[in-house]
Design a protein around this motif. Structure first.
Motif, PDB file in Angstrom:
ATOM      1  N   ASN B  51     -25.024  26.218 -23.640  1.00  0.00           N
ATOM      2  CA  ASN B  51     -24.835  26.037 -25.077  1.00  0.00           C
ATOM      3  C   ASN B  51     -23.462  25.452 -25.364  1.00  0.00           C
ATOM      4  O   ASN B  51     -22.469  25.862 -24.788  1.00  0.00           O
ATOM      5  CB  ASN B  51     -24.945  27.383 -25.819  1.00  0.00           C
ATOM      6  CG  ASN B  51     -26.374  27.893 -25.826  1.00  0.00           C
ATOM      7  OD1 ASN B  51     -26.622  29.029 -25.440  1.00  0.00           O
ATOM      8  ND2 ASN B  51     -27.299  27.069 -26.234  1.00  0.00           N
ATOM      9  N   GLY B  52     -23.448  24.468 -26.262  1.00  0.00           N
ATOM     10  CA  GLY B  52     -22.168  23.881 -26.664  1.00  0.00           C
ATOM     11  C   GLY B  52     -21.595  22.918 -25.641  1.00  0.00           C
ATOM     12  O   GLY B  52     -20.444  22.500 -25.751  1.00  0.00           O
ATOM     13  N   THR B  57     -24.645  16.272 -28.983  1.00  0.00           N
ATOM     14  CA  THR B  57     -23.642  15.283 -29.389  1.00  0.00           C
ATOM     15  C   THR B  57     -23.885  13.958 -28.670  1.00  0.00           C
ATOM     16  O   THR B  57     -23.819  12.884 -29.280  1.00  0.00           O
ATOM     17  CB  THR B  57     -22.236  15.820 -29.070  1.00  0.00           C
ATOM     18  OG1 THR B  57     -22.085  17.093 -29.698  1.00  0.00           O
ATOM     19  CG2 THR B  57     -21.162  14.879 -29.587  1.00  0.00           C
TER      20      THR B  57
HETATM   21  N1  LIG Z   1     -20.048  18.277 -36.498  1.00  0.00           N
HETATM   22  C1  LIG Z   1     -19.290  19.007 -35.672  1.00  0.00           C
HETATM   23  N2  LIG Z   1     -18.072  19.438 -36.050  1.00  0.00           N
HETATM   24  C2  LIG Z   1     -17.329  20.179 -35.215  1.00  0.00           C
HETATM   25  N3  LIG Z   1     -17.681  20.528 -33.974  1.00  0.00           N
HETATM   26  C3  LIG Z   1     -18.886  20.123 -33.532  1.00  0.00           C
HETATM   27  C4  LIG Z   1     -19.757  19.356 -34.350  1.00  0.00           C
HETATM   28  N4  LIG Z   1     -20.891  19.101 -33.654  1.00  0.00           N
HETATM   29  C5  LIG Z   1     -20.736  19.694 -32.452  1.00  0.00           C
HETATM   30  N5  LIG Z   1     -19.529  20.314 -32.372  1.00  0.00           N
HETATM   31  C6  LIG Z   1     -19.003  21.031 -31.191  1.00  0.00           C
HETATM   32  O1  LIG Z   1     -19.171  20.215 -30.069  1.00  0.00           O
HETATM   33  C7  LIG Z   1     -19.571  20.978 -28.939  1.00  0.00           C
HETATM   34  C8  LIG Z   1     -20.842  20.410 -28.358  1.00  0.00           C
HETATM   35  O2  LIG Z   1     -21.940  20.654 -29.237  1.00  0.00           O
HETATM   36  P1  LIG Z   1     -23.427  20.190 -28.948  1.00  0.00           P
HETATM   37  O3  LIG Z   1     -24.225  20.484 -30.163  1.00  0.00           O
HETATM   38  O4  LIG Z   1     -23.417  18.803 -28.449  1.00  0.00           O
HETATM   39  O5  LIG Z   1     -23.859  21.170 -27.776  1.00  0.00           O
HETATM   40  P2  LIG Z   1     -25.261  21.296 -27.020  1.00  0.00           P
HETATM   41  O6  LIG Z   1     -25.011  20.962 -25.600  1.00  0.00           O
HETATM   42  O7  LIG Z   1     -26.313  20.540 -27.728  1.00  0.00           O
HETATM   43  O8  LIG Z   1     -25.523  22.855 -27.138  1.00  0.00           O
HETATM   44  P3  LIG Z   1     -26.876  23.673 -27.379  1.00  0.00           P
HETATM   45  O9  LIG Z   1     -27.489  23.885 -26.042  1.00  0.00           O
HETATM   46  O10 LIG Z   1     -26.378  24.965 -27.931  1.00  0.00           O
HETATM   47  O11 LIG Z   1     -27.722  22.915 -28.317  1.00  0.00           O
HETATM   48  C9  LIG Z   1     -19.686  22.406 -29.417  1.00  0.00           C
HETATM   49  O12 LIG Z   1     -18.474  23.064 -29.070  1.00  0.00           O
HETATM   50  C10 LIG Z   1     -19.794  22.289 -30.902  1.00  0.00           C
HETATM   51  O13 LIG Z   1     -19.235  23.397 -31.543  1.00  0.00           O
END
Ligand SMILES: Nc1ncnc2c1ncn2[C@@H]1O[C@H](COP(=O)(O)OP(=O)(O)OP(=O)(O)O)[C@@H](O)[C@H]1O
Ligand SMILES: [Mg+2]
Lengths: 265, 316
Positions: B51-52, B57
Motif C-alpha cells: 500500500n502506498g 500514481t
Molecule cells: N494527490 C495526492 N496528494 C498527496 N499525496 C498523494 C497523492 N496521491 C498519492 N499520494 C501519495 O503517494 C504515495 C503513493 O500512492 P499510490 O496511490 O500511488 O499508492 P498505491 O501503490 O496505489 O497504493 P495502494 O496499494 O494502497 O492502492 C502514497 O504515499 C500516497 O499517500
C-alpha cells in the motif's frame, strides 16, 4: 448525436422517479394556492402593484411554481451529480472522456428540464387554471417565445449551479456557498416576490442580474408585459448571461483540471 | 520503439499539514521516483507493491491524468499528459474502485453512450458487445441499472466498457478487488483471452498474487516509489532466495535424509521435508533420494510467491 442521446437518457432517468414527481406536483400546488390567496390580498390593497393586475399576480404565482423544478431554481439538476462526483473524486473519469464536460452535463440538464417541464411544470399550471382565473397568451408566438426564454433560463441556471458545484474542488464544506446561492436564487429570480415589486433602482438592478432569467423574464413574456423590442432585449440579456456563465464555467473547469493534473487534487 | 517507454519517471506531491494552531508545514511526498521500464506490444505485466508504493500514481501518469514532476514517458508514441484526449481513444482504463458506468442507466445504455463518446463504428460495436456479453456472461444484466449490480457484476461491466473502443492498452488498477474466487477466476480467463486474441497489452496492479501467477509472465515490484524488481516470475523466486520443498514419504521412519543440494527442515514419522533452492533442478535430488532410501511417495511444493514478495518488501 451524442448530446441528444445524453439528453434523452437524462429525461428517462428522471422519469423513473414517479413518486417524487407526484409528491412534488402536490407540494407545488399547495404552495400555489397559499401564495395565490396572499397575492389576491395584496393586490386588493394595491390593484396595480408593480404594474400587474391581480390576474397577472396569480398567474405569476402559478408559473413560478411551475418553474421551480423546470429551471431548477435552487438546484436539483445534473449539477448536483457534479458536486457529488467532485467530492468522491469520480470527476476524474468525466474530465478524462474525449467529450465536452460542460456539453455533457448541460445536455443532461436540458433533458431533465424537459421532463420537469412536462410534469412539474404542466401539472401545477393545470391545477392553478382549474382553481383560479389565470391569464394565458393568446398567440402561439408568445408560447414559443416563452419556451425559448425558459430554455435560456435553464442554461443560465445551469451556469450558476455549475459554478456553485465547482466550489467543491476547493471547499471541503459547501454549506455556506449553497445557502448563499439558494437565497440569491429565491430572492433575485422572482420566486419569493415578483421582481417588479422591488422599489426604485433596486428593481432595475435585480432585473439585470442573471437570476431574473430564471423566473421573471419568461413570465413577463407569458403575461405580455414585455413585447416587441423589450421581449427581444429580455431574451438577449438571458442569452448574454448564458454565454458569460458558460464561459466562466469553462474557465473554472480548466483551472480545476490543471489543479487535479498538476497538483494531484 | 516500445509501446510504453518510461524513463526516470518521478512524481512528488506537496502536502500541507497543520502543525499547531497557525503554523503549517509542507512535506514533499515522493510517490514515484526514477522509474524506468519499457513494455512491448502484447505483453501482460503485473505491477505489485505494498500500500502506498506508488502503483496508482504510476497508472495515473501513464493515462495522462497526472503530470510527472520528472522524467519522460511515452505511450504509443504519445506524451500522455500533453495529448490526453488523443490517448484516451487508444487506451482503456479500469479503476477497481471507481466506475466509468452511469449509476442510473441500464448497462446497455452505458455501453451505447460509450460507443457514441468514442465514435465506434456501430457494426464493430455490435460485434464487440456480443463477444464481451458472452464471455463475461453479461446477457442477463444488460437491462439492469448499474446501481443494482453487485460488485463483481459491475466490474465485469466496467471491463467490457473499457474494451469497447478496441484500445491497444488496458490498464487495470486492482481489477479483482473484492471479488470472490469464482469471479476472479473468470475475470482472469477473460483477460488472458483479450490479451491473446486481441493483442491488447495489459498492465495490472493487484494485491492478489494469484492474479500475477495466473496471468503475467512479467512482474514489476515497486516499493516506496522505486522499482525493486522487473522480470519473470521465476526470476522473482530466485531473487527472493526462495526455496522449493521436496516432501518424501519413506516406507519406514528413519534418520534425517542426507543428500547433496538439499537439507531436511522437518521430520514427522516416516514423512520428511527437504528444502532446496528454487532455482535448482529437483531431478538430481529426487534421484539421490530414490536411490539411497526406500521411498513410498514423493511430492514437490512450489515456493509461495507471497513469501517471496514479503521477503523483498521487508529487506528494504
Ligand atoms: N494527490 C495526492 N496528494 C498527496 N499525496 C498523494 C497523492 N496521491 C498519492 N499520494 C501519495 O503517494 C504515495 C503513493 O500512492 P499510490 O496511490 O500511488 O499508492 P498505491 O501503490 O496505489 O497504493 P495502494 O496499494 O494502497 O492502492 C502514497 O504515499 C500516497 O499517500
Ligand atoms: Mg492504488
Amino acid at each position: 448525436m451524442l448530446y441528444v442521446a445524453v439528453a434523452l437518457r437524462s429525461f428517462r432517468r428522471y422519469s423513473t422517479y414517479t413518486a417524487a414527481t407526484l409528491a412534488g406536483i402536490f407540494t407545488n400546488s399547495v404552495f400555489g394556492v397559499i401564495i395565490s390567496f396572499t397575492y389576491i390580498a395584496v393586490w386588493k390593497e394595491n390593484p396595480t402593484a408593480g404594474g400587474y393586475d391581480v390576474t397577472d399576480a396569480v398567474t405569476f404565482c402559478w408559473l413560478a411554481q411551475a418553474m421551480i423544478m423546470t429551471v431548477a431554481v435552487w438546484g436539483g439538476g445534473t449539477t448536483d451529480d457534479v458536486a457529488d462526483r467532485i467530492r468522491t473524486g469520480d470527476i476524474v473519469i468525466d474530465l478524462y472522456r474525449p467529450v465536452s464536460f460542460l456539453g455533457w452535463y448541460l445536455a443532461g440538464d436540458l433533458g431533465r428540464s424537459a421532463y420537469h417541464l412536462l410534469t412539474r411544470g404542466l401539472a401545477p399550471t393545470v391545477v392553478g387554471a382549474l382553481l383560479f382565473d389565470l391569464r394565458f397568451p393568446d398567440s402561439p408566438a408568445t408560447y414559443l417565445l416563452f419556451l425559448v426564454s425558459v430554455a435560456l433560463g435553464v442554461v443560465v441556471s445551469f451556469g450558476i449551479r455549475m459554478l456553485v458545484a465547482c466550489t467543491a474542488f476547493w471547499l471541503l464544506d459547501q454549506t455556506g456557498v449553497l445557502s448563499l446561492a439558494m437565497v440569491c436564487a429565491v430572492f433575485f429570480s422572482g420566486l419569493a416576490v415578483p421582481l417588479v415589486l422591488f422599489p426604485g433602482w433596486t428593481r432595475d438592478l435585480v432585473l439585470a442580474l442573471p437570476w431574473a432569467a430564471l423566473v421573471q423574464t419568461p413570465i413577463d413574456l407569458w403575461l405580455g408585459h414585455s413585447t416587441g423590442v423589450e421581449a427581444v432585449a429580455g431574451l438577449g440579456l438571458q442569452a448574454t448571461w448564458a454565454a458569460v456563465l458558460l464561459l466562466g464555467c469553462g474557465l473554472v473547469l480548466r483551472v480545476a483540471d490543471r489543479r487535479l493534473v498538476v497538483q494531484g487534487g | 520503439m516500445s509501446l510504453i517507454e518510461v524513463e526516470d519517471l518521478s512524481r512528488t506531491f506537496v502536502v500541507r499539514r497543520r502543525a499547531g494552531r497557525v503554523r503549517r508545514t509542507t512535506d514533499v511526498v515522493h510517490a514515484v521516483r526514477d522509474l524506468s521500464f519499457d513494455v512491448e506490444r502484447g505483453e501482460m505485466v503485473g505491477y505489485i507493491g505494498p500500500n502506498g508504493a506508488g502503483k496508482s500514481t504510476t497508472i495515473k501518469m501513464l493515462t495522462g491524468i497526472l503530470v510527472p514532476t520528472g522524467g519522460r514517458l511515452s505511450v504509443a508514441g504519445i506524451d500522455p499528459s500533453r495529448q490526453r484526449v488523443d490517448l484516451t481513444r487508444r487506451i482503456g482504463v479500469v479503476f477497481g474502485q471507481r466506475t466509468t458506468l452511469w449509476w442510473d442507466l441500464p448497462l446497455r445504455d452505458s455501453f451505447d453512450l460509450l460507443r457514441r463518446i468514442y465514435r465506434v463504428d456501430p457494426q464493430r460495436h455490435r460485434r464487440n458487445l456480443d463477444e464481451f456479453t458472452e464471455l463475461l456472461d453479461l446477457g442477463a444484466l444488460l437491462d439492469t441499472p448499474v446501481r443494482q449490480l453487485s460488485l463483481g457484476q459491475r466490474m465485469r461491466g466496467d471491463i467490457a466498457a473499457a474494451l469497447l473502443h478496441d484500445p491497444e492498452i488496458l490498464y487495470l488498477d486492482e481489477p479483482t478487488i473484492g471479488l470472490d474466487v469464482v469471479s476472479k477466476g473468470r475475470l482472469r480467463e477473460f483477460l488472458r483471452r483479450v490479451n491473446e486474441e486481441r493483442q491488447v497489452t495489459l498492465l495490472l496492479t493487484t494485491h492478489d498474487l494469484q492474479d500475477i501467477e495466473q496471468l503475467c509472465r512479467r512482474v514489476m515490484v515497486i516499493d516506496h516509489g522505486s522499482l525493486v524488481y522487473d522480470g519473470s516470475l521465476a526470476g522473482l523466486h530466485a531473487r527472493g532466495e526462495s526455496t522449493r520443498t521436496l516432501v518424501v514419504d519413506l516406507v519406514d521412519e528413519a534418520a534425517p535424509i542426507e543428500v547433496p543440494g538439499a537439507r531436511v527442515t522437518r521430520v514427522e514419522g516416516p514423512r520428511q521435508w527437504l528444502s532446496f533452492p528454487a532455482g535448482a533442478s529437483a531431478a538430481p535430488i529426487v534421484a539421490s533420494v530414490a536411490s539411497g532410501y526406500d521411498v513410498a511417495d514423493l511430492s514437490i511444493q512450489e515456493p509461495d510467491i507471497e513469501d517471496v514478495i514479503r521477503e523483498i518488501y521487508s529487506r528494504r
